[in-house]
Design a protein around this motif. Sequence first.
Motif, mmCIF file in Angstrom:
data_model
loop_
_atom_site.group_PDB
_atom_site.id
_atom_site.type_symbol
_atom_site.label_atom_id
_atom_site.label_comp_id
_atom_site.label_asym_id
_atom_site.label_seq_id
_atom_site.Cartn_x
_atom_site.Cartn_y
_atom_site.Cartn_z
ATOM 1 N N VAL A 2 -1.263 -11.949 3.256
ATOM 2 C CA VAL A 2 -1.528 -10.546 3.553
ATOM 3 C C VAL A 2 -0.737 -10.225 4.815
ATOM 4 O O VAL A 2 -0.869 -10.915 5.825
ATOM 5 N N ARG A 3 0.102 -9.206 4.729
ATOM 6 C CA ARG A 3 0.927 -8.811 5.875
ATOM 7 C C ARG A 3 0.548 -7.399 6.298
ATOM 8 O O ARG A 3 0.371 -6.524 5.450
ATOM 9 N N LEU A 4 0.465 -7.210 7.608
ATOM 10 C CA LEU A 4 0.187 -5.884 8.151
ATOM 11 C C LEU A 4 1.408 -5.417 8.927
ATOM 12 O O LEU A 4 1.929 -6.146 9.773
ATOM 13 N N ALA A 5 1.856 -4.206 8.638
ATOM 14 C CA ALA A 5 2.945 -3.605 9.403
ATOM 15 C C ALA A 5 2.380 -3.114 10.734
ATOM 16 O O ALA A 5 1.168 -2.912 10.887
ATOM 17 N N THR A 6 3.256 -2.903 11.672
ATOM 18 C CA THR A 6 2.827 -2.430 12.999
ATOM 19 C C THR A 6 2.039 -1.130 12.879
ATOM 20 O O THR A 6 1.059 -0.922 13.590
ATOM 21 N N GLU A 7 2.440 -0.278 11.949
ATOM 22 C CA GLU A 7 1.752 1.012 11.764
ATOM 23 C C GLU A 7 0.287 0.838 11.384
ATOM 24 O O GLU A 7 -0.526 1.739 11.599
ATOM 25 N N ALA A 8 -0.063 -0.288 10.792
ATOM 26 C CA ALA A 8 -1.439 -0.508 10.355
ATOM 27 C C ALA A 8 -2.409 -0.494 11.530
ATOM 28 O O ALA A 8 -3.579 -0.147 11.369
ATOM 29 N N SER A 20 0.845 -1.198 0.000
ATOM 30 C CA SER A 20 0.000 0.000 0.000
ATOM 31 C C SER A 20 0.880 1.248 0.000
ATOM 32 O O SER A 20 2.034 1.200 0.439
ATOM 33 N N PRO A 21 0.362 2.367 -0.469
ATOM 34 C CA PRO A 21 1.167 3.597 -0.559
ATOM 35 C C PRO A 21 1.798 4.011 0.775
ATOM 36 O O PRO A 21 2.905 4.523 0.799
ATOM 37 N N ASP A 22 1.115 3.744 1.878
ATOM 38 C CA ASP A 22 1.663 4.120 3.182
ATOM 39 C C ASP A 22 2.550 3.028 3.784
ATOM 40 O O ASP A 22 3.104 3.192 4.862
ATOM 41 N N GLY A 23 2.659 1.880 3.094
ATOM 42 C CA GLY A 23 3.524 0.796 3.565
ATOM 43 C C GLY A 23 2.937 -0.050 4.676
ATOM 44 O O GLY A 23 3.621 -0.929 5.220
ATOM 45 N N SER A 24 1.678 0.155 5.013
ATOM 46 C CA SER A 24 1.090 -0.577 6.137
ATOM 47 C C SER A 24 0.574 -1.961 5.761
ATOM 48 O O SER A 24 0.416 -2.818 6.625
#
Length: 125
Positions: free
Chosen positions: A59-65, A41-45
């Motif tokens: 599907v991976r979610l970054a901590t920021e998500a 995603s554009p924000d990297g989340s």
Amino acid sequence: MNNPQLIEEMRWQLKQVEDRKAENQRLLAGIAGSGHTTVVSPDGSVTVLAGPGGVVSEVRLATEAMRYDAVSLSRTITAAIREAVAAGGRLASPQQPQAPQAPQRQPPRRQVPDDVDTYDTVFDV
């Protein structure tokens, strides 16, 4: 139904489960061994991996998500999945025609008196 018949039916059901498991492993190996598309995603989340045919494998979610509200995160995940599926669909190679499969033998069904409760099992097809 006597014990040998029950045992035979259980063996047949187990064979069906093993066949499904082998087929799933074959499909997963095909996904893992083929070229994947990775969309971030554009924000990297959110990161989504999709294989040929647009099959989403991860599907991976970054901590920021986790900082986003549910609606925003849902939209970000959905957009990334749609993009990955579309890109994965472009990777798809033409499908080879499959030979028709022979019908599978169904185990004999036993008659149960009306006054006996029956329960479906996880093996019922």
